[in-house]
Design a protein around this motif. Structure first.
Motif, mmCIF file in Angstrom:
data_model
loop_
_atom_site.group_PDB
_atom_site.id
_atom_site.type_symbol
_atom_site.label_atom_id
_atom_site.label_comp_id
_atom_site.label_asym_id
_atom_site.label_seq_id
_atom_site.Cartn_x
_atom_site.Cartn_y
_atom_site.Cartn_z
ATOM 1 N N GLY A 1 0.821 -1.206 0.000
ATOM 2 C CA GLY A 1 0.000 0.000 0.000
ATOM 3 C C GLY A 1 0.850 1.249 0.000
ATOM 4 O O GLY A 1 2.036 1.220 0.333
ATOM 5 N N ARG A 2 0.222 2.325 -0.345
ATOM 6 C CA ARG A 2 0.949 3.583 -0.458
ATOM 7 C C ARG A 2 1.070 4.268 0.897
ATOM 8 O O ARG A 2 0.369 3.963 1.832
ATOM 9 C CB ARG A 2 0.211 4.498 -1.427
ATOM 10 N N SER A 3 1.961 5.226 0.948
ATOM 11 C CA SER A 3 2.116 6.108 2.109
ATOM 12 C C SER A 3 2.473 5.369 3.382
ATOM 13 O O SER A 3 2.146 5.819 4.475
ATOM 14 C CB SER A 3 0.822 6.907 2.347
ATOM 15 N N PHE A 4 3.140 4.242 3.247
ATOM 16 C CA PHE A 4 3.536 3.478 4.439
ATOM 17 C C PHE A 4 4.382 4.326 5.370
ATOM 18 O O PHE A 4 4.293 4.200 6.590
ATOM 19 C CB PHE A 4 4.313 2.231 4.015
ATOM 20 N N SER A 5 5.191 5.206 4.829
ATOM 21 C CA SER A 5 6.101 6.003 5.650
ATOM 22 C C SER A 5 5.368 6.925 6.599
ATOM 23 O O SER A 5 5.940 7.410 7.569
ATOM 24 C CB SER A 5 7.056 6.802 4.766
ATOM 25 N N THR A 6 4.104 7.188 6.355
ATOM 26 C CA THR A 6 3.338 8.081 7.224
ATOM 27 C C THR A 6 2.646 7.341 8.374
ATOM 28 O O THR A 6 2.073 7.971 9.250
ATOM 29 C CB THR A 6 2.268 8.831 6.423
ATOM 30 N N ASN B 1 11.562 2.430 5.252
ATOM 31 C CA ASN B 1 10.427 2.868 4.432
ATOM 32 C C ASN B 1 10.611 2.514 2.962
ATOM 33 O O ASN B 1 9.629 2.306 2.243
ATOM 34 C CB ASN B 1 10.206 4.364 4.599
ATOM 35 N N ALA B 2 11.849 2.429 2.521
ATOM 36 C CA ALA B 2 12.096 2.062 1.126
ATOM 37 C C ALA B 2 11.629 0.634 0.842
ATOM 38 O O ALA B 2 11.257 0.293 -0.281
ATOM 39 C CB ALA B 2 13.578 2.203 0.805
#
Length: 124
Positions: free
Chosen positions: A25-30, A72-73
């Motif tokens: 999924g997207r935006s995992f870093s947040t 996060n990468a």
């Protein structure tokens, strides 16, 4: 967000394991990502968590022995567990949530997404 936890196993007391929580999924870093565990016959309990800014928190029972980190990468959060004790035996779950305030980071109910769990067994 889908989470998959792996890396559990059987280890002797004093040994180490590293758990991984891989996210899609997207935006995992947040996201804030936490680890919880549930021993047989007991309630699920907080273990460790890491926020988007890499601030961390630990339960008193694992502080100084466990380290949570994130890459996060690779959309992955790790839980390095050292000096394991038989009382660490449990199913370990990773969980993720967005917008979790600091005062709620240790509460399971604050997390929206959960992985399937991985068994950690520490023999004496």
């Amino acid at each position: 967000v889908q989470l998959q936890a792996f890396g559990g196993g059987l280890v002797q007391a004093g040994g180490s394991l590293r758990l991984s929580c891989a996210a899609s999924g997207r935006s995992f870093s947040t996201y804030t990502v936490g680890w919880f565990r549930q021993a047989s016959g007991k309630e699920r309990e907080f273990v460790a968590t890491i926020r988007y800014n890499r601030n961390t928190a630990y339960s008193e029972s694992v502080k100084g022995r466990f380290t949570i980190s994130r890459d996060n990468a690779k959309n992955t959060v790790y839980l390095q567990m050292n000096s394991l004790k038989p009382e660490d035996t449990a199913v370990y779950y990773c969980a993720a949530g967005n917008g979790i305030i600091m005062s709620s980071m240790t509460r399971a109910g604050a997390y929206n997404y959960w992985g399937q769990g991985t068994q950690v067994t520490v023999s004496s």
